[in-house]
Design an enzyme around this catalytic site. Structure first.
Site, PDB file in Angstrom:
ATOM      1  N   THR A  66      -7.262  21.645  19.223  1.00 13.80           N
ATOM      2  CA  THR A  66      -8.360  22.613  19.327  1.00 13.80           C
ATOM      3  C   THR A  66      -8.964  22.607  20.730  1.00 13.80           C
ATOM      4  O   THR A  66      -9.115  23.651  21.356  1.00 13.80           O
ATOM      5  CB  THR A  66      -9.440  22.295  18.262  1.00 13.80           C
ATOM      6  OG1 THR A  66      -8.779  22.106  17.018  1.00 13.80           O
ATOM      7  CG2 THR A  66     -10.442  23.412  18.138  1.00 13.80           C
ATOM      8  N   LYS A  93     -27.616   7.839  26.186  1.00 18.35           N
ATOM      9  CA  LYS A  93     -28.944   7.306  26.548  1.00 18.35           C
ATOM     10  C   LYS A  93     -30.026   7.868  25.627  1.00 18.35           C
ATOM     11  O   LYS A  93     -31.208   7.770  25.909  1.00 18.35           O
ATOM     12  CB  LYS A  93     -29.280   7.662  27.993  1.00 18.35           C
ATOM     13  CG  LYS A  93     -28.304   7.100  29.006  1.00 18.35           C
ATOM     14  CD  LYS A  93     -28.698   7.548  30.404  1.00 18.35           C
ATOM     15  CE  LYS A  93     -27.541   7.397  31.365  1.00 18.35           C
ATOM     16  NZ  LYS A  93     -27.741   8.208  32.565  1.00 18.35           N
ATOM     17  N   ARG A 115     -17.470  20.852  18.514  1.00 16.66           N
ATOM     18  CA  ARG A 115     -16.957  20.112  17.344  1.00 16.66           C
ATOM     19  C   ARG A 115     -17.923  18.966  17.079  1.00 16.66           C
ATOM     20  O   ARG A 115     -18.286  18.227  18.000  1.00 16.66           O
ATOM     21  CB  ARG A 115     -15.556  19.569  17.600  1.00 16.66           C
ATOM     22  CG  ARG A 115     -15.119  18.622  16.491  1.00 16.66           C
ATOM     23  CD  ARG A 115     -13.666  18.262  16.557  1.00 16.66           C
ATOM     24  NE  ARG A 115     -12.844  19.396  16.162  1.00 16.66           N
ATOM     25  CZ  ARG A 115     -11.535  19.315  15.949  1.00 16.66           C
ATOM     26  NH1 ARG A 115     -10.909  18.174  16.110  1.00 16.66           N
ATOM     27  NH2 ARG A 115     -10.850  20.374  15.592  1.00 16.66           N
ATOM     28  N   HIS A 145     -13.846  25.267   9.930  1.00 19.44           N
ATOM     29  CA  HIS A 145     -13.083  25.216  11.186  1.00 19.44           C
ATOM     30  C   HIS A 145     -12.528  26.637  11.346  1.00 19.44           C
ATOM     31  O   HIS A 145     -11.354  26.903  11.112  1.00 19.44           O
ATOM     32  CB  HIS A 145     -11.970  24.179  11.062  1.00 19.44           C
ATOM     33  CG  HIS A 145     -11.271  23.828  12.338  1.00 19.44           C
ATOM     34  ND1 HIS A 145     -11.424  24.537  13.511  1.00 19.44           N
ATOM     35  CD2 HIS A 145     -10.394  22.826  12.615  1.00 19.44           C
ATOM     36  CE1 HIS A 145     -10.666  23.978  14.451  1.00 19.44           C
ATOM     37  NE2 HIS A 145     -10.038  22.943  13.937  1.00 19.44           N
TER      38      HIS A 145
HETATM   39  N1   CP Z   1      -6.105  21.237  13.787  1.00 22.00           N
HETATM   40  C1   CP Z   1      -6.995  20.544  14.521  1.00 22.00           C
HETATM   41  O1   CP Z   1      -8.213  20.751  14.436  1.00 22.00           O
HETATM   42  O2   CP Z   1      -6.416  19.614  15.343  1.00 22.00           O
HETATM   43  P1   CP Z   1      -7.222  18.730  16.404  1.00 22.00           P
HETATM   44  O3   CP Z   1      -8.092  17.788  15.633  1.00 22.00           O
HETATM   45  O4   CP Z   1      -6.167  18.033  17.232  1.00 22.00           O
HETATM   46  O5   CP Z   1      -8.043  19.664  17.238  1.00 22.00           O
END
Ligand code: CP
Length: 315
Positions: A66, A93, A115, A145
């Protein structure tokens, strides 16, 4: 959660979840992704749609696919990209996430790709910062996601052409999977008539039928005559206690093997969002077989992420 990702004109303002997106918006993303793939075929490596824009990748959880494909996509759109290393940032910190983001906005960031391990993190940030700044959820806890759900649906469209005659099986740790939720939402919106989820009872969320799926706890039954099978990783890091007897036992009952794929339709495609654990949820030779489209999924992720970022940042 309040739907704050669509503006008063019905256009995408942030991308936080697939829930609440219209079929039109998803198709608009797909058509734009198609155009980027066409450009690539014509040897156009970069377009200048986002010249002068700054996109900041903020990953509080690990990622290979991602984070990298968002960076590649942003660079192909001619944006400037900042990858903040959260481990060496002032988060260590005690700085709050909103203070970190507001400081990056003061440095003229236009978009954040986030993320985070906490479900709802991207939504919280979108609600609490300057409304001109765009947020893309790159995975939040168990919740969503969305670009993975979109790129998976786009991959299915590429190989199967239409959605309205398909049987799709999603197999594995449904309970802890944000990918499964986004995928189920996308396929329902796009009109897939039969979505099956296959998992041991301990990894199946309570009330899963309400998502518009048919649950199975027997893999051999659930995979019969499907056109698409998507395997999921066991999300050990999100399990509070042991929910499977052992990885070996899991592979015997819920691993995709060469024998088991024979129950599916002969032209069934095999998908996996990654990271893949060979010998746990999928037999190695199946992952490398001609039916597997696992690496094309990753490549399509670039075009989908280009489409999402360019639609969000176009004036
Ligand atoms: N599919 C996916 O989210 O892979 P990564 O965790 O490598 O980003």
């Amino acid at each position: 959660m309040k739907n704050i990702q669509i503006n008063e004109n019905g256009k995408l303002k942030h991308l936080l979840t697939i829930e609440g997106l219209s079929k039109n918006i998803i198709n608009e993303i797909f058509v734009r992704a198609d155009s980027f793939l066409d450009s690539e075929k014509n040897n156009v490596k970069k377009v200048d749609l986002l010249t002068g824009k700054t996109i900041c990748n903020l990953f509080f959880e690990n990622s290979t696919r991602t984070r990298t494909t968002f960076e590649i996509a942003a660079k192909k759109l001619s944006a400037d990209v900042i990858n903040l290393n959260v481990n060496t940032s002032s988060q260590s910190k005690g700085e709050s996430i909103l203070d970190t983001i507001n400081n990056l906005i003061a440095m003229h960031a236009d978009m954040f790709v986030i993320r985070h391990g906490q479900s709802g993190a991207a939504h919280f940030i979108a609600e609490n910062i300057n409304p001109k700044i765009k947020i893309v959820n790159a995975g939040d806890g168990y919740h969503a996601h969305p670009t993975q759900g979109l790129l998976d649906a786009f991959t299915i469209r590429h190989y199967k052409k239409k959605f309205t005659n398909l049987k799709v099986a999603i197999v594995g740790d449904i309970k802890h999977s944000r990918v499964a939720r986004s995928e189920i939402n996308a396929l329902n919106i796009l009109g897939v008539p039969e979505i099956r989820v296959i998992a041991p009872k301990t990894l199946m969320p309570y009330g899963v039928e309400e998502l518009g799926v048919i649950p199975y706890d027997n893999f051999d039954e659930g995979i019969k005559n499907v056109d698409v099978v998507m395997m999921l990783r066991l999300q050990q890091e999100r399990m509070d206690n042991a929910l499977i007897p052992s990885q070996e036992e899991y592979f015997k009952t819920f691993g995709l093997t060469a024998k088991r794929i024979n129950y599916a339709n002969p032209d069934c495609i095999i998908m996996h969002p990654g990271p893949m654990n060979r010998g746990v949820e999928i037999e190695s030779k199946v992952a490398d077989s001609h039916q597997a489209v696992i690496l094309p999924q990753v490549s399509f992720g670039i075009a989908i992420r280009m489409a999402v970022m360019s639609l969000l940042l176009e004036e």
